[in-house]
Design an enzyme around this catalytic site. Structure first.
Site, PDB file in Angstrom:
ATOM      1  N   ASP A 209       0.866  -1.161   0.000  1.00 38.20           N
ATOM      2  CA  ASP A 209       0.000   0.000   0.000  1.00 38.20           C
ATOM      3  C   ASP A 209       0.920   1.233   0.000  1.00 38.20           C
ATOM      4  O   ASP A 209       2.099   1.128   0.372  1.00 38.20           O
ATOM      5  CB  ASP A 209      -0.882  -0.037   1.255  1.00 38.20           C
ATOM      6  CG  ASP A 209      -1.638   1.241   1.480  1.00 38.20           C
ATOM      7  OD1 ASP A 209      -2.242   1.749   0.523  1.00 38.20           O
ATOM      8  OD2 ASP A 209      -1.619   1.752   2.620  1.00 38.20           O
TER       9      ASP A 209
ATOM     10  N   ASP B 299      -0.280   5.026   0.794  1.00 42.57           N
ATOM     11  CA  ASP B 299      -0.609   6.009   1.822  1.00 42.57           C
ATOM     12  C   ASP B 299      -0.566   5.403   3.216  1.00 42.57           C
ATOM     13  O   ASP B 299      -1.153   4.350   3.474  1.00 42.57           O
ATOM     14  CB  ASP B 299      -1.998   6.595   1.566  1.00 42.57           C
ATOM     15  CG  ASP B 299      -2.057   7.369   0.251  1.00 42.57           C
ATOM     16  OD1 ASP B 299      -1.036   7.929  -0.156  1.00 42.57           O
ATOM     17  OD2 ASP B 299      -3.142   7.402  -0.361  1.00 42.57           O
TER      18      ASP B 299
END
Length: 254
Positions: free
Chosen positions: A48, A50
């Site tokens: 991922d 963020d």
């Protein structure tokens, strides 16, 4: 360089359906032997972006830059906790500030990516082991491309959303055809990657509910929750391994 164990197929098979043993699980700070072996043997690792690869939420930062930070951040918290469908939260957040192409470019010029401590070393170590690295994000390619450049991750290994602009640079929306634009999209992206590449063992690393969703048959064998930026307890409790520093993952590869 550590050689991958011959027992990889059996390890992957045993880990695939593995869920956290109990609700509120605290034992996953210490990975099991199976989890460690799979981590060391992974053909591919998907991150991922963020609050994982980067120390902030890109859409929140862009919204703040455009003057709508607080309202958008509230929607982000709901989306990452899994309380609202991702596509609903994405559309709602963008509608609050409707960034133009000029604003996005100005933001990128003035706010370079802030990378999480240890991520550059971890990515380099994975690549040195011939482990493929991907960025899977509900954020936007326009903001993730610079991150990939810093880490040496090829553009074709980015799965993310695309902001759409008109001929005058006005905001039009986002590409709803991208799998990461909707709930379950990261899981779909990971399944596509695994099907095309034929990976035997794939690991997903992230902080949110959408990252946890990627752990399913045909998708990620293993979900590692990175809580060094945001500790979302409902997600962390269901992870195969909970870490607060990328140093833990680096050390486990040695």
């Amino acid at each position: 360089m550590m050689r991958r164990p011959k027992s990889l197929d059996s390890v992957a098979a045993s880990i695939q359906p593995l869920e956290a043993s109990t609700t509120g699980n605290t034992d996953n700070r210490q990975p099991s032997k199976e989890v460690l072996e799979l981590w060391r043997s992974a053909d591919a690792v998907c991150f991922d972006v963020d609050s994982t690869v980067c120390v902030d939420e890109g859409i929140d930062e862009l919204a703040e830059f455009c003057g709508a930070g607080k309202a958008v951040a509230e929607w982000t918290a709901r989306a990452m906790g899994g309380s609202v469908p991702f596509e609903e939260a994405l559309s709602a957040r963008l509608s609050l500030f409707k960034p133009s192409l000029a604003q996005v470019q100005d933001f990128l010029d003035k706010r370079p990516p802030r990378i999480s401590p240890g991520i550059e070393e971890l990515v380099k170590k994975l690549m040195a082991r011939n482990t493929d690295v991907y960025l899977i994000s509900g954020g936007f390619r326009q903001m993730i491309n610079p991150v990939a450049s810093i880490l040496g991750i090829p553009q074709e290994n980015i799965f993310a959303n695309q902001l759409l602009f008109g001929s005058s640079g006005e905001f039009l929306g986002f590409d709803a055809n991208e799998p990461t634009s909707r709930s379950g999209g990261k899981a779909t992206a990971v399944q596509q990657i695994r099907k095309v590449k034929g990976y035997k063992a794939l690991v997903m690393i992230g902080d949110g509910a959408t990252d946890l969703e990627a752990r399913k048959p045909g998708g990620a064998n293993l979900f590692i929750c990175y809580a060094g930026v945001q500790h979302r307890e409902s997600v962390a409790a269901k992870a195969n391994w909970l870490v607060f520093s990328f140093t833990d993952l680096i050390t486990a590869l040695e």
